[in-house]
Design an enzyme around this catalytic site. Structure first.
Site, short mmCIF file in Angstrom:
data_model
loop_
_atom_site.label_atom_id
_atom_site.label_comp_id
_atom_site.label_asym_id
_atom_site.label_seq_id
_atom_site.Cartn_x
_atom_site.Cartn_y
_atom_site.Cartn_z
N LYS B 54 0.95 -1.18 -0.03
CA LYS B 54 0.00 0.04 -0.17
C LYS B 54 0.86 1.22 0.09
O LYS B 54 1.97 1.36 0.57
CB LYS B 54 -0.80 -0.16 1.28
CG LYS B 54 -1.81 1.05 1.62
CD LYS B 54 -2.85 0.92 0.43
CE LYS B 54 -3.63 2.24 0.49
NZ LYS B 54 -4.34 2.51 -0.52
N ASN B 108 5.53 1.22 -2.19
CA ASN B 108 4.99 2.32 -2.92
C ASN B 108 4.88 3.15 -2.12
O ASN B 108 4.49 3.41 -0.98
CB ASN B 108 3.72 1.90 -3.29
CG ASN B 108 2.92 2.72 -4.32
OD1 ASN B 108 2.30 3.78 -3.81
ND2 ASN B 108 2.73 2.65 -5.37
N CYS B 139 -0.40 11.73 -7.72
CA CYS B 139 -1.01 12.61 -6.35
C CYS B 139 -1.09 14.13 -6.71
O CYS B 139 -0.34 14.73 -7.54
CB CYS B 139 -0.24 12.55 -5.24
SG CYS B 139 -0.28 10.74 -4.97
N GLY B 226 -9.61 -2.61 -12.85
CA GLY B 226 -10.25 -3.95 -13.44
C GLY B 226 -10.36 -4.01 -14.82
O GLY B 226 -9.72 -3.38 -15.61
N GLY B 274 -4.02 -6.05 -9.54
CA GLY B 274 -4.39 -5.19 -8.77
C GLY B 274 -5.94 -5.89 -8.20
O GLY B 274 -6.15 -6.75 -7.50
C1 LIG Z 1 -8.57 0.17 -3.85
C2 LIG Z 1 -7.37 0.31 -4.64
C3 LIG Z 1 -6.41 1.04 -3.89
C4 LIG Z 1 -5.39 1.51 -4.51
N1 LIG Z 1 -4.20 2.02 -4.05
C5 LIG Z 1 -2.88 2.65 -4.64
C6 LIG Z 1 -1.94 3.08 -3.91
O1 LIG Z 1 -2.19 3.28 -2.68
N2 LIG Z 1 -0.87 3.43 -4.64
C7 LIG Z 1 -0.91 3.14 -5.97
O2 LIG Z 1 0.16 3.79 -6.43
N3 LIG Z 1 -1.98 2.76 -6.70
C8 LIG Z 1 -3.04 2.36 -6.06
N4 LIG Z 1 -3.94 1.59 -6.79
C9 LIG Z 1 -3.92 1.51 -8.07
C10 LIG Z 1 -3.28 -0.01 -8.52
O3 LIG Z 1 -2.10 -0.34 -7.86
C11 LIG Z 1 -3.43 -0.25 -9.97
O4 LIG Z 1 -2.37 0.67 -10.54
C12 LIG Z 1 -4.81 -0.19 -10.69
O5 LIG Z 1 -5.91 -0.75 -9.71
C13 LIG Z 1 -4.90 -0.98 -11.99
O6 LIG Z 1 -4.51 -2.16 -11.82
P1 LIG Z 1 -5.90 -3.37 -11.88
O7 LIG Z 1 -6.92 -2.86 -12.90
O8 LIG Z 1 -5.17 -4.62 -11.79
O9 LIG Z 1 -6.80 -3.08 -10.45
C14 LIG Z 1 -5.28 1.37 -6.03
C15 LIG Z 1 -6.35 0.40 -6.94
C16 LIG Z 1 -7.38 0.12 -6.11
C17 LIG Z 1 -8.47 -0.75 -6.48
#
Ligand SMILES: Cc1cc2nc3c(=O)[nH]c(=O)nc-3n(C[C@H](O)[C@H](O)[C@H](O)COP(=O)(O)O)c2cc1C
Ligand SMILES: Cc1cc2nc3c(=O)[nH]c(=O)nc-3n(C[C@H](O)[C@H](O)[C@H](O)COP(=O)(O)OP(=O)(O)OC[C@H]3O[C@@H](n4cnc5c(N)ncnc54)[C@H](O)[C@@H]3O)c2cc1C
Ligand SMILES: Cc1cc2nc3c(=O)[nH]c(=O)nc-3n(C[C@H](O)[C@H](O)[C@H](O)COP(=O)(O)OP(=O)(O)OC[C@H]3O[C@@H](n4cnc5c(N)ncnc54)[C@H](O)[C@@H]3O)c2cc1C
Ligand SMILES: Cc1cc2nc3c(=O)[nH]c(=O)nc-3n(C[C@H](O)[C@H](O)[C@H](O)COP(=O)(O)O)c2cc1C
Ligand code: FES
Ligand code: FES
Lengths: 284, 312, 312, 284
Positions: B54, B108, B139, B226, B274
């Protein structure tokens, strides 16, 4: 706590829009505590994407089909059809493959045996109270106050009665039991049994009303909350509720999936809109 | 049995990213795997190429108001608000757990000013067991009217340069997809000293509850992730691979081995999974098994032979 | 029966966009409904708020090599390459058919230079039955190294200004979502004289055939459409509505009344339905019926009362 | 040409991986011509997003269930399970709701009655040839050359025989009929019946080989092509193939869904890679 692929044993409509599903669930009799939940997923179906959380209504053993084999364990969930996921669920049959992640979350603390216990269930919210009642009836006097909008929302009361629970039904439209809100019944019961402790699960307005009543009287209260959940295991931080002492400046969020879904009333912040916005019916 | 057949029975899965040797190219995406611990009952962390935690900030962050998540068609929106325990508490309370495993830990992190980025990186710099840093530049830059670092190539360059000075750990910069030309930010991050790039972070999205007329997220806007976003992610990774020399980690909508393969073929050296973890806590193990099976079926002895094998 | 109850039995569905009075806010998205004729056996064109045609260019365009389409999770990629019969053939052969219907015809068009945009607009200017023009600015500007007009606010401003001079028809400018800040392009189009904006066009995406290692589209990259992109589209429409004064038409992943409602609530005056037509040629009729039912259920006498009713 | 919601009457596996589905289809007996297709969609299922095109294998009437009622019309499709959509289809049952858009596309031109007719079917490609045979057998001598990789790929040959079609089976592995490619059989038949006209449907390499053979001999050839389709009605322009005279400078694209799926060989451009890239197995 584990994830496994399993199958449905049965899936029946028990009242219009309410279903009871039995799922093969090895290990759950030992693991599952009252108030815990599972994250449910239909295998090999893409939508809905996320799993759906459901309280464990009951865990049990099927009669063994053969002397030499150990009896099979199952759990039951009770669900109301409200959206895309539960619509798919209502179409499932015996043998359909599903996945269960669980049992998850904190359970109820059954408290000391001598106390009187009052369970307050609103509609589908009574689901997680059954296992709790099962556990408590042996040593305590247990009363269930069951409320709903109309007679269709009053479910599984007979099951509680069979356990030896004294049940009181109220409906808003008076179509079954007493007419009115379940909280009115609660006030009457607390007048009579002021030392009872209360365990509530149901829609947020009901929970909030129960909390008010218990706070005024200094009654011990545990509530089981619903929240939008993605992971169910404390990883996504999507399911938080505001904890006691929460302010804008000093926010205190608790995960419903790991610190809850059951909370002692005093752990939570009861200001308006403190609770995760499930009221809006989730997202579609 | 000749050598090539033997290889194919056990295809080589190790890859190298940002100087790290990973036993395979599959790791979780930040924010979807907690601090690792949450998923340890469901998947063997030692199986993974890396664990990505996280996102960490200098001070603990409480996160956004609720509702924070919302399911969409084949995806989800989240506006967690980067809730985290803060980098010091992380080092103190969470690292020990992760160090039990042999798997490299990628931390991260983020900041709301470039100095904050630098400071978090510095605090992580000498922490044993931290294999690499992943810098989330999606950010808002509070000193510049809240413009996202990752959408402003100059701000991104400045922040990455500063972080680069303050850490000796391998530095992965995680790009946002919400830009007109991702090659520009990719090059800015590379020029500023990133050892690798990861992408994509979530796409900005929104959903409305038509009954209440309110946004489904308290924060109005959230990040879409997703399976729905995969084609966009594959395109962006393809474009970044062509723009930079450093290795790229592909992210976005990966839930099956087939999905991971798309990213590897366009040139990603590794992938992050993710949202799929929420759907199936064992997803990464299944993906890994699927990658091995694919290599065996296709006669690929080393997964590196597949990486960048796109035929145009 | 009092007046308000009567209204609700038959909610008013008419909306005004770019000076056009539409009998309801539902119309097809360009390129997904051919020249109208193709879908006439399946849906009554008179039911629609408007018909929007396939994009027209000065000269006929043959389009891209094949494969041109590819299904993705809850979406599809297309790289048709803007195949069309050319504006003159359109006027000669296609308009007569559409003029049989009472429904306003909106002609989508594009160019590869700003002069070409201007010329197409001029040729359509005095064509009877053309109710409005929709200018697709998601096209490469061949005079400027192929940069998409819609991603370059200055090029967009110049092209829209020129088109504005060459037509008296209401002018709708259709924006691309593939930008860092859509409010900038939206304002550029408004400042240049657009009477309305429509969005979103497709998101750029890509998919790979992992067996052949080739892109699934001959063109490598294509446009992503369908339910998958809806949250991104809703967010962008929300942002544009806040940035401009002119009316906005919402597009992107609409397949149900619920979906259309999200766009109307964030402030779109009308919506376009694209990919959903392929899935169900009657989709727009179903959406329309669903909108009326929603108004009735919610006691909304006039759909305009719903538009922009988002509560933040 | 219309779209309607209907139901499945039956859905049976006829050979490993090959299914035959009967669908209630009012109006199709009058409307459907040999070589046409439908766009098929499972009702109320989101994935797959797009409809799937299938040739109409046969149209017919069910025996009337009751004297006074008109008999029910149906169509049959034959499909091979190859991806996400056909995987969902194989799980469908009697009564499941589906949608049909069709009949779509041009049909075969059956030509003059006196001529000898040779049908060439490769695997599932033989599906659209049955209705054509049905139409032609009355007045012409019809031969079916049916090829496949192995015996499992040889389907519905008996149905053709029942029509009075002379059938010749060949498989690449020799597991049924003659060993080898169907094109070898074609050459032999054309040696014998040089004036026959040929109607072919199957995988692209087979179609291309057939085209070469027919071109050399000046034999009249019609082919039914597959292409990735989104709309099926000529609106999306996704399904084009290169027409005769196509060049990079002067491209000539024809919609498979409206100008096809059946084309006279001379309408098409037969240069390498002229045909829509279905070989790659579509997209997932
Ligand atoms: C609930 C949630 C929390 C996330 N928190 C972070 C985070 O703290 N830092 C970050 O760089 N990306 C964060 N992401 C982004 C994911 O790391 C990833 O880049 C994004 O979800 C796309 O991948 P996926 O389609 O496989 O989920 C978060 C995504 C989700 C769904
Ligand atoms: C710990 C816990 C225990 C629960 N136990 C039960 C139970 O025993 N029986 C029962 O009928 N319901 C229970 N619920 C609510 C149940 O999870 C939702 O009704 C269900 O997820 C709705 O899914 P859907 O796809 O039909 O609805 P949709 O509205 O289509 O769902 C969309 C999204 O919103 C979420 N969502 C919608 N409503 C709720 C809700 N009330 N709570 C949480 N998430 C929601 C869904 O999970 C999904 O992610 C419980 C919820 C929680 C958190
Ligand atoms: C006019 C026409 C008639 C056809 N008739 C038959 C028939 O009678 N029996 C039969 O089994 N098949 C037939 N096909 C092929 C059939 O449409 C595909 O096998 C089917 O769409 C595959 O879907 P899927 O979801 O299982 O595969 P996936 O590969 O998951 O499909 C992904 C996408 O690619 C498309 N696609 C994949 N393969 C093909 C293909 N060969 N042709 C066209 N689109 C494809 C799908 O429609 C979908 O849009 C026909 C195709 C066309 C164009
Ligand atoms: C096959 C196809 C062709 C398209 N052609 C055009 C076009 O010619 N001009 C245009 O402005 N947009 C075109 N679009 C974009 C659509 O009009 C619409 O903006 C986009 O598909 C998003 O809407 P949807 O998700 O409802 O499909 C096309 C889209 C598709 C799928
Ligand atoms: S549901 Fe993910 S943290 Fe609770
Ligand atoms: S499938 Fe859409 S034009 Fe042929």
């Amino acid at each position: 706590m584990k994830n496994f692929k399993t199958i449905i044993l049965s899936n029946q409509e028990i009242s219009p829009g309410y279903y009871r599903m039995k799922i093969l669930a090895p290990g759950y009799n030992e693991l599952a505590r009252p108030g815990q939940f599972v994250m449910f997923r239909v295998q090999r179906s893409l939508p809905p994407l996320l799993r759906r959380p459901f309280g464990i209504f009951r865990a049990g053993f099927l009669p063994a089909d053969c002397e030499s084999m150990p009896p099979k364990e199952f759990i039951e969930i009770i669900y109301k059809v409200v959206g895309s996921g539960t619509e798919i669920m209502q179409g499932l049959h015996h043998g359909d493959p599903v996945e269960l992640l669980g049992p998850l979350g904190s359970g109820f603390d059954p408290g000391t045996p001598e106390e009187e216990k009052i369970l307050v269930g609103g509609g589908i919210g009574l689901a997680p109270l059954y296992m709790l009642a099962e556990k408590m009836v042996e040593k305590s006097k247990v009363r269930l106050l069951m409320g709903g909008r109309s007679r269709d929302d009053i479910i599984t009361v007979t099951e509680f009665e069979r356990l030896g629970v004294e049940t009181y039904v109220s409906t808003e439209d008076g179509s079954l039991g007493e007419e009115g809100l379940v909280t009115r019944v609660l006030e009457r019961k607390l007048d009579k049994y002021p030392k009872a402790s209360v365990f509530a699960c149901g829609p947020m307005p009901m929970i909030e009303a129960v909390q008010k009543i218990c706070l005024e009287r200094g009654t011990s209260l545990q509530v089981s909350l619903e929240a939008l959940m993605a992971c169910g295991v404390g990883a996504c931080l999507g399911c938080v509720v505001k904890g006691e002492g929460h302010t804008e400046v000093d926010p205190r969020y608790l995960c419903t999936c790991t610190s809850g879904p059951v909370f002692k009333a005093e752990e939570l912040n009861w200001n308006k809109a403190a609770i995760n916005g499930v009221e809006s019916g989730g997202c579609k | 049995m000749n050598k090539s057949e033997k290889n194919i029975l056990q295809p080589k899965m190790a890859v190298e990213v940002a100087g790290l040797r990973l036993k395979n190219p599959v790791m979780p995406a930040s924010g979807t795997f907690g601090y690792g611990e949450e998923y340890a009952p469901y998947i063997d962390l030692n199986q993974l190429g890396a664990v990505v935690t996280k996102g960490m900030s200098l001070n603990p962050k409480a996160g956004n108001n609720t509702p924070r998540i919302c399911e969409t068609v084949s995806g989800m929106l989240n506006a967690i608000g980067l809730q985290n325990v803060g980098v010091d508490a992380f080092i103190k309370n969470k690292m020990a757990y992760l160090q039990q495993y042999e798997t490299p830990v990628i931390v991260n992190f983020f900041g709301s000013t470039q100095d904050e980025y630098g400071e978090v990186a510095a605090r992580l710099d000498d922490v044993p067991g931290v294999a690499a840093l992943e810098m989330n530049i999606s950010c808002p830059n509070v000193k510049h009217g809240g413009i996202i670092f990752g959408t402003d190539p100059e701000a991104a360059f400045a922040a990455v340069s500063l972080v680069r000075k303050r850490t000796n750990k391998p530095l992965i910069v995680k790009l946002t997809p919400n830009v007109t030309d991702i090659q520009v930010t990719a090059r800015a991050a590379e020029d500023a000293g990133a050892d690798a790039l990861s992408l994509i972070n979530t796409l900005t999205g929104m959903a409305v509850d038509v009954k209440t007329r309110k946004p489904r997220l308290a924060n109005t806007i959230g990040g879409l992730s997703g399976p729905a976003i995969r084609p966009i992610a594959v395109r962006l990774v393809h474009q970044v691979v062509q723009a930079v020399q450093v290795p790229v980690i592909g992210i976005g909508g990966i839930s099956r081995a087939m999905d991971a393969l798309e990213f590897l073929i366009v040139g990603a050296k590794a992938v992050q999974v993710g949202t799929a973890n929420f759907v199936d806590p064992n997803a990464m193990a299944t993906i890994l098994a699927g990658l091995e099976e694919f290599c065996r079926d296709e006669g690929i002895a080393d997964i590196n032979d597949l990486i960048g094998s796109l035929e145009l």
